[in-house]
Scaffold this motif. Sequence first.
Motif, short mmCIF file in Angstrom:
data_model
loop_
_atom_site.label_atom_id
_atom_site.label_comp_id
_atom_site.label_asym_id
_atom_site.label_seq_id
_atom_site.Cartn_x
_atom_site.Cartn_y
_atom_site.Cartn_z
N ASP A 130 1.04 1.54 -8.89
CA ASP A 130 2.30 2.17 -8.51
C ASP A 130 3.41 1.17 -8.20
O ASP A 130 4.52 1.57 -7.87
CB ASP A 130 2.08 3.06 -7.28
CG ASP A 130 1.15 4.24 -7.58
OD1 ASP A 130 1.11 4.66 -8.75
OD2 ASP A 130 0.47 4.72 -6.65
N TRP A 131 3.12 -0.12 -8.33
CA TRP A 131 4.15 -1.12 -8.12
C TRP A 131 5.13 -1.21 -9.29
O TRP A 131 6.16 -1.87 -9.19
CB TRP A 131 3.54 -2.51 -7.97
CG TRP A 131 2.62 -2.73 -6.82
CD1 TRP A 131 2.17 -1.84 -5.89
CD2 TRP A 131 1.98 -3.98 -6.51
NE1 TRP A 131 1.31 -2.45 -5.02
CE2 TRP A 131 1.16 -3.75 -5.37
CE3 TRP A 131 2.01 -5.25 -7.08
CZ2 TRP A 131 0.41 -4.77 -4.80
CZ3 TRP A 131 1.27 -6.26 -6.52
CH2 TRP A 131 0.46 -6.02 -5.38
N SER A 172 0.81 -1.22 0.00
CA SER A 172 0.00 0.00 0.00
C SER A 172 0.84 1.27 0.00
O SER A 172 0.31 2.36 -0.18
CB SER A 172 -0.93 0.01 1.22
OG SER A 172 -1.89 -1.02 1.11
N GLU A 173 2.16 1.10 0.20
CA GLU A 173 3.10 2.23 0.20
C GLU A 173 4.28 1.87 -0.69
O GLU A 173 5.43 1.79 -0.23
CB GLU A 173 3.56 2.55 1.62
CG GLU A 173 2.46 2.94 2.58
CD GLU A 173 1.89 4.32 2.30
OE1 GLU A 173 2.56 5.10 1.60
OE2 GLU A 173 0.77 4.61 2.77
N HIS A 203 -3.03 1.76 -5.80
CA HIS A 203 -1.66 1.52 -5.35
C HIS A 203 -1.00 0.41 -6.16
O HIS A 203 0.23 0.41 -6.34
CB HIS A 203 -1.65 1.16 -3.87
CG HIS A 203 -2.03 2.30 -2.97
ND1 HIS A 203 -2.74 2.13 -1.81
CD2 HIS A 203 -1.83 3.63 -3.08
CE1 HIS A 203 -2.94 3.30 -1.23
NE2 HIS A 203 -2.40 4.23 -2.00
N GLN A 210 6.09 3.34 -2.81
CA GLN A 210 7.12 4.31 -3.17
C GLN A 210 8.44 4.06 -2.44
O GLN A 210 9.49 4.54 -2.88
CB GLN A 210 6.63 5.75 -2.87
CG GLN A 210 6.40 6.06 -1.41
CD GLN A 210 5.01 5.67 -0.93
OE1 GLN A 210 4.27 4.98 -1.64
NE2 GLN A 210 4.65 6.12 0.25
N THR A 217 -5.10 -3.63 0.02
CA THR A 217 -4.42 -2.69 -0.86
C THR A 217 -5.39 -2.13 -1.88
O THR A 217 -6.15 -2.87 -2.51
CB THR A 217 -3.25 -3.38 -1.58
OG1 THR A 217 -2.36 -3.93 -0.60
CG2 THR A 217 -2.50 -2.42 -2.47
#
Length: 371
Positions: free
Chosen positions: A193-194, A145-146, A190, A148, A186
């Motif tokens: 963004d993987w 989920s994060e 998101h 970055q 998730t």
Amino acid sequence: MSTKTLRAAFLASALVSLASGCQSTGSERQLAQFKAGPEQACYDRATQPYTFVVDAHAHFRPFGGEAVPYSELIRYFQPAGVLFVNVFGIGQMFSAQSGCQRFSLCPTGEIKPTIRNDVINGSNALLHPNSDLHLTLSMSFADLSEPQDVMQKMDLLDDEFGPAFTWMGEVNLVKQALFKHAHRATEPAHIADWAPFMARLRAPEDGRAPMPLSIHADIGSDQAPTQYLHLMENVLARYPDNPIVWVHMGLSREQTKMDPQQHIAILSRLLDAYPNLMLDISWRVLYEAYFRHAAIRAQYVAFFNRYPTRILTGSDFVAAKGYKLRDYRREVEINSRVNQYLSDEAFRHIALGQNYFDLMGLSYRAPEICQ
């Protein structure tokens, strides 16, 4: 010579030692049995164990508190008949300040992704080289989920340990068991963004083989059987070229009554659509809720025989302090019971590890089944 160069040289030596195939006495299974060649003996299912040789899902670190000491833990595997092991951390952990020793003893309290246990696993692999096992280090820190922060932490592990880590997971896409611990499914946004870290897993910069990704993704629950299926379908559609392992076949303690025909139909559809998808059949929940019932087991055995090259084995053992060799052996035996019913082709690929060797590009070879 720089400190970093010395560390890399030491690491390379340790990893060669880990996979060298030196034998120890007193064990029925040894790495030499899985070396290809004219002298390789066939495997007699009538007299040799039905337990798996590859544990592709073993947690060397617990959710919190102390672990089984590494030097003790690596002595559990060969006596249990296991020679190839994925060294997982835990995808999310209690804080060090929480005092929580085990997940079952702390029904509440926040659990967060952390790189802590990956650093410990990498360090232990250097400090305790072992020539009787083939160990695969896995990055388990990733917060899906994060995303970055994932690349930066991959760089950190590579800078510290060189090419030691060749797998990622177990990581959580959606794990209902952690909903009381501040974990949430998730969001699809998101998943998009993987892309940077998924590209790196597909083609590591140093020429390593593609790194498989083990994902925990609940299909749903007994109340809502396919509530979260769209999340895994989203991942597979966006990243069809990544080797992805769907752990526990998408099942969980929250879903112990799924209609086997519906479940098998979902898995079959996705295996047909995505050639790089594999399933792991780890965790005793699968046996307790599904495989121990003869009529249900027969359906899954037919499914495994139909897709013999797409299944991996594992224990889902969590090495919290206090667990012993007998506990690990018990998990291996329970998670292996379904192997007794497999066709010879499926048994060789699944229980004897050929699927794992092919996925990892290893030089090992599962023996043929004696006729």
